[in-house]
Design an enzyme around this catalytic site. Structure first.
Site, PDB file in Angstrom:
ATOM      1  N   LYS A  52      46.959  44.205  32.749  1.00 26.85           N
ATOM      2  CA  LYS A  52      48.264  44.693  32.291  1.00 26.85           C
ATOM      3  C   LYS A  52      49.342  44.328  33.307  1.00 26.85           C
ATOM      4  O   LYS A  52      50.441  43.906  32.952  1.00 26.85           O
ATOM      5  CB  LYS A  52      48.204  46.212  32.052  1.00 26.85           C
ATOM      6  CG  LYS A  52      47.419  46.548  30.782  1.00 26.85           C
ATOM      7  CD  LYS A  52      47.049  48.013  30.660  1.00 26.85           C
ATOM      8  CE  LYS A  52      46.050  48.185  29.507  1.00 26.85           C
ATOM      9  NZ  LYS A  52      45.446  49.501  29.412  1.00 26.85           N
ATOM     10  N   GLN A  96      45.199  55.229  32.097  1.00 26.88           N
ATOM     11  CA  GLN A  96      44.043  54.416  31.715  1.00 26.88           C
ATOM     12  C   GLN A  96      42.842  55.314  31.387  1.00 26.88           C
ATOM     13  O   GLN A  96      42.450  56.152  32.191  1.00 26.88           O
ATOM     14  CB  GLN A  96      43.686  53.437  32.856  1.00 26.88           C
ATOM     15  CG  GLN A  96      42.576  52.479  32.508  1.00 26.88           C
ATOM     16  CD  GLN A  96      42.919  51.530  31.348  1.00 26.88           C
ATOM     17  OE1 GLN A  96      43.984  50.924  31.321  1.00 26.88           O
ATOM     18  NE2 GLN A  96      42.030  51.426  30.373  1.00 26.88           N
ATOM     19  N   ASP A 119      51.307  53.969  24.896  1.00 26.57           N
ATOM     20  CA  ASP A 119      49.977  53.808  24.297  1.00 26.57           C
ATOM     21  C   ASP A 119      49.937  54.417  22.890  1.00 26.57           C
ATOM     22  O   ASP A 119      48.977  54.210  22.145  1.00 26.57           O
ATOM     23  CB  ASP A 119      48.913  54.512  25.171  1.00 26.57           C
ATOM     24  CG  ASP A 119      48.049  53.518  25.943  1.00 26.57           C
ATOM     25  OD1 ASP A 119      48.044  52.330  25.570  1.00 26.57           O
ATOM     26  OD2 ASP A 119      47.397  53.942  26.911  1.00 26.57           O
TER      27      ASP A 119
END
Ligand code: NAP
Length: 296
Positions: A52, A96, A119
Site C-alpha cells: 500500500k 490492517q 476500507d
C-alpha cells in the site's frame, strides 16, 4: 473468450490518479494522505501494508504507517485511531486486519470516523452503500465494480450468482449488484455453505462471482455458455515452473471454465491487482471530500 485484465486496468487507474494528484499539487491543494495502523508482525500483513505504501508513492500520495507491537492493548489501538480521526493531515486510514486475538476488531472498526474509513468497513459506510448513498465501498467489491464498468459488462436484468457471503467480498457484492444503478439492477442470488443445489444455481448465472476460498471449486459443468466469471479466490500452490517455487490459482478451474465463458478474470492478474487501486481511489475521494461533504 475475453480476459478481464485487472493488472492492466489497475495500471491505467493508477496513471489517472497520478495525473489528478499532480494537478492538485499544481493547484496548491493538499496532497492526499493515506495512513495505516499495523499491529504486530504478521508477515502477510507487513507485505500488504508495504504494498500500500509503495502504491501511494507511485501515484504521489503521502503515506504513513503507525506500527504497534503485537502485545499492544485494545485501548492503545483505540487511542491511535482517535488520533488519526482528528489529524487533519490524514485524509483516510486503514487498520490492517487481522488484529491480534485479544483485540476486538469490530470495536476498532466502529471507532474509525466514517469519513476517514477508506476500507469501507464501518457500519455507517455499509449502511450508506446499502441505501445507494455516497459511501466508501470496500476494496475488493469496489475493484470488481471497476472491472465490470471498464469492460462495459451489462448487468441490468442479468442473473448474478455470488458464491460466498463474507463481509468483505460476497455480501457487499450481492448488495452492490442489486442496487438501482449501474453496475447493478441485476437479480442476485447469494450462496454459502448451506445452499442447496449450488451447481444448478451457479449454472443459471449470467454473471458468476466466486469468493469461497476453495481452490478450483467451480468447474466447467457449473457454468452457463457465455457467462461472465469473476474469480476472487487466491491460493498459493507449489510449482516447479516458477522461481519462487509456488504459483497462484483461484476458486475457478480456469483452464476448463475459460473455454465456455464470454469474460473471465484470471488468477493472478484479475481481481487481485484492483484491491490496492480501490484503496487509492477511496483516498482520493476522501481528499476531495467527495463522500462526506456534509459534517457527520
Ligand atoms: P471467507 O470469509 O473465507 O468465506 C468463504 C465463503 O464461502 C463463506 O460464505 C462460506 O459459507 C462459503 N463457502 C465455503 N465453502 C463453501 C461450499 N463448499 N459451498 C458453498 N459455499 C461455501 O471468504 P473471503 O474472505 O471472501 O475469501 C474468499 C477467497 O477470496 C479466499 O481465497 C481469499 O483469499 C480471496 N480473497 C481475495 C481478495 C483479492 O483481492 N483478490 C480479497 C479478499 C479475499 P459460510 O458463510 O456458510 O461459511
Amino acid at each position: 473468450m475475453k480476459i478481464i485484465d485487472g493488472k492492466e486496468t489497475a495500471k491505467t487507474i493508477k496513471q489517472e490518479i497520478a495525473k489528478e494528484v499532480s494537478a492538485m499539487i499544481d493547484n496548491d491543494d493538499k496532497t492526499p494522505h493515506l495512513a495505516a495502523i499495523l499491529v504486530g508482525d504478521d508477515p502477510a500483513s507487513q507485505t500488504y501494508v508495504s504494498a500500500k505504501e509503495k502504491a501511494c508513492k507511485e501515484v504521489g500520495f503521502v503515506s504513513s504507517i503507525y506500527r504497534l507491537p503485537a502485545g499492544s492493548s485494545e485501548k492503545k489501538v483505540l487511542e491511535v485511531v482517535s488520533f488519526l480521526n482528528h489529524d487533519d493531515e490524514v485524509d483516510g486510514f486503514i487498520v490492517q486486519l487481522p488484529l491480534p486475538d485479544h483485540i476486538d476488531e469490530n470495536k476498532i472498526i466502529q471507532h474509525i470516523k466514517p469519513s476517514k474509513d477508506i476500507d469501507g468497513f464501518h457500519p455507517v459506510n455499509i449502511g450508506r452503500m446499502t441505501l445507494n448513498l455516497p459511501s466508501y465501498i470496500s476494496a475488493t467489491p469496489f475493484g470488481i465494480l471497476q472491472l465490470i464498468e471498464r469492460y462495459k459488462i451489462e448487468t441490468e436484468g442479468k442473473r448474478v450468482v455470488v458464491m460466498g457471503r463474507s463481509h468483505i467480498v460476497g455480501s457487499p457484492m450481492s448488495i452492490l449488484l442489486s442496487r438501482k444503478t449501474y453496475p447493478g439492477n441485476a437479480t442476485v442470488t447469494l450462496c454459502h455453505s448451506r445452499t442447496k443445489n449450488l451447481k444448478q444455481i451457479a449454472k443459471s448465472a449470467d454473471i458468476l462471482i466466486v469468493a469461497m476460498g476453495k481452490q478450483g471449486f467451480v468447474t466447467a459443468d457449473m457454468i452457463q455458455d457465455d457467462a461472465v466469471v469473476i474469480d476472487v479466490g487466491i491460493h498459493r500452490i507449489p510449482s516447479d515452473k516458477t522461481k519462487s517455487g509456488f504459483r497462484l490459482v483461484g476458486d475457478v478451474d480456469f483452464d476448463n471454465v475459460s473455454r465456455k465463458v464470454s469474460y473471465i478474470t484470471p488468477v493472478p492478474g484479475g481481481v487481485g491487482p484492483m484491491t490496492i487501486v480501490s484503496l487509492l481511489m477511496n483516498t482520493l475521494k476522501a481528499a476531495k471530500n467527495e463522500i462526506y461533504s456534509m459534517p457527520e
